[in-house]
Design an enzyme around this catalytic site. Structure first.
Site, mmCIF file in Angstrom:
data_model
loop_
_atom_site.group_PDB
_atom_site.id
_atom_site.type_symbol
_atom_site.label_atom_id
_atom_site.label_comp_id
_atom_site.label_asym_id
_atom_site.label_seq_id
_atom_site.Cartn_x
_atom_site.Cartn_y
_atom_site.Cartn_z
ATOM 1 N N CYS A 86 -26.870 -22.423 -24.129
ATOM 2 C CA CYS A 86 -26.464 -21.333 -25.013
ATOM 3 C C CYS A 86 -24.946 -21.373 -25.154
ATOM 4 C CB CYS A 86 -26.894 -20.001 -24.391
ATOM 5 S SG CYS A 86 -26.324 -18.567 -25.315
ATOM 6 N N CYS A 199 -24.829 -23.294 -32.030
ATOM 7 C CA CYS A 199 -25.792 -22.352 -31.453
ATOM 8 C C CYS A 199 -27.075 -23.145 -31.307
ATOM 9 C CB CYS A 199 -26.006 -21.156 -32.376
ATOM 10 S SG CYS A 199 -27.388 -20.097 -31.866
HETATM 11 N N1 DGL Z 1 -28.793 -19.810 -28.526
HETATM 12 C C1 DGL Z 1 -27.574 -19.077 -28.368
HETATM 13 C C2 DGL Z 1 -26.358 -19.995 -28.581
HETATM 14 O O1 DGL Z 1 -26.423 -21.201 -28.431
HETATM 15 C C3 DGL Z 1 -27.304 -17.808 -29.118
HETATM 16 C C4 DGL Z 1 -28.302 -16.937 -29.726
HETATM 17 C C5 DGL Z 1 -28.008 -15.452 -29.462
HETATM 18 O O2 DGL Z 1 -27.235 -14.830 -30.205
HETATM 19 O O3 DGL Z 1 -28.580 -14.967 -28.490
HETATM 20 O O4 DGL Z 1 -25.294 -19.522 -28.862
#
Ligand code: DGL
Length: 272
Positions: A86, A199
């Protein structure tokens, strides 16, 4: 007096345990590459869906949430390696995690260096959550690795939720996706030719991003590089026998993922 760092037992099985963590389902795009790179590893995927989307939370809220939660998950899973799949969390918490726990960590941060190195027009966009594009960490990556490129930061507030909805098979209109990615595309003498998927949710929509882009660009997904780094940190595989299937856990306590959600990532043999 400085607080002693907490230590946890490492798993000693032939199948090294890897904990892969995200706010939701985006980290599946990273897990998929880790499973390919290290079929001997026993992966536990944890989604903090009770706090999703991270992009809507403040920096203090994310640090206060993720650091103790990862401690609990380390105690529960005894991983050899933790992958924070993330960007919204990694651009904030890696220093805190490394100071608190002895297990090695791999983070996921915007792939600005390879994007700027490969851009021919020197116009690059970084498509992330509102949080990731605001981070000092991201600004520093641009200052250190921008290589003279004109880098635009594009915060897409709704794209993670749209990606989750599409993955669940719910209808997601082209207009909604196109509106989120439109600010990435700068025309003129030098057109944007590279977009960083900053993301982990966004590669879930890659086919649609390609179809809806006003012109073709190079979309940079860091997942294969994260998998390579994870494999390197684990060292040589100790077993040629297949590892157990990945497990899935949600902080909301919701039931496991449907097989038809997982099948496109891991083939028809993975059960939830
Ligand atoms: N998957 C997360 C990232 O790589 C973000 C998604 C969220 O806003 O929770 O930033």
């Amino acid at each position: 007096m400085a607080k002693p760092r907490r230590r946890y037992n490492r798993s000693v099985s032939d199948h090294p345990a890897i904990l892969v963590f995200d706010s939701g389902l985006g980290g599946l795009t990273v897990l998929r590459e880790i499973v390919k790179a290290r079929p001997d590893a026993a992966c536990a995927y944890v989604a903090d869906d009770a706090f999703f989307p991270y992009g809507h939370h403040t920096e203090d809220e994310i640090i206060g949430r993720v650091v103790p939660l990862i401690g609990e998950l380390i105690a529960q899973h005894a991983p050899r390696l933790v992958v924070i799949a993330c960007n919204t969390a990694s651009t904030l918490v890696m220093t805190h995690l490394r100071a608190s726990y002895t297990v090695p960590f791999v983070g996921t941060v915007p792939a600005i260096k390879p994007a700027c190195a490969s851009s021919k027009t020197k116009r690059v966009s970084v498509l992330g959550t509102k949080g990731t594009v605001k981070r000092e960490y991201t600004q520093r990556l641009i200052a250190d690795f921008g290589q003279g490129c004109d880098v635009s930061l594009v915060g897409a507030a709704d794209l993670p939720s749209l990606a989750e909805a599409a993955l669940r098979g719910e209808p997601v209109g082209d207009d909604a996706i196109a509106a989120e990615i439109a600010p990435c595309f700068h025309d003129g003498d030098m057109r944007t030719d590279t977009v960083v998927l900053a993301c982990t949710h966004f590669p879930l929509l890659l086919d649609r991003l390609i179809a809806l882009a006003p012109w073709p660009v190079n979309w940079i997904d860091p997942a294969p590089a994260i998998a390579r780094r994870s494999a390197e940190l684990l060292g040589p595989a100790a077993s040629a026998t297949a590892a157990p299937q990945p497990t899935f856990q949600f902080t909301s306590g919701r039931p496991a993922l449907a097989h038809d959600i997982l099948a496109p990532f891991f083939g028809m043999h993975v059960s939830a």
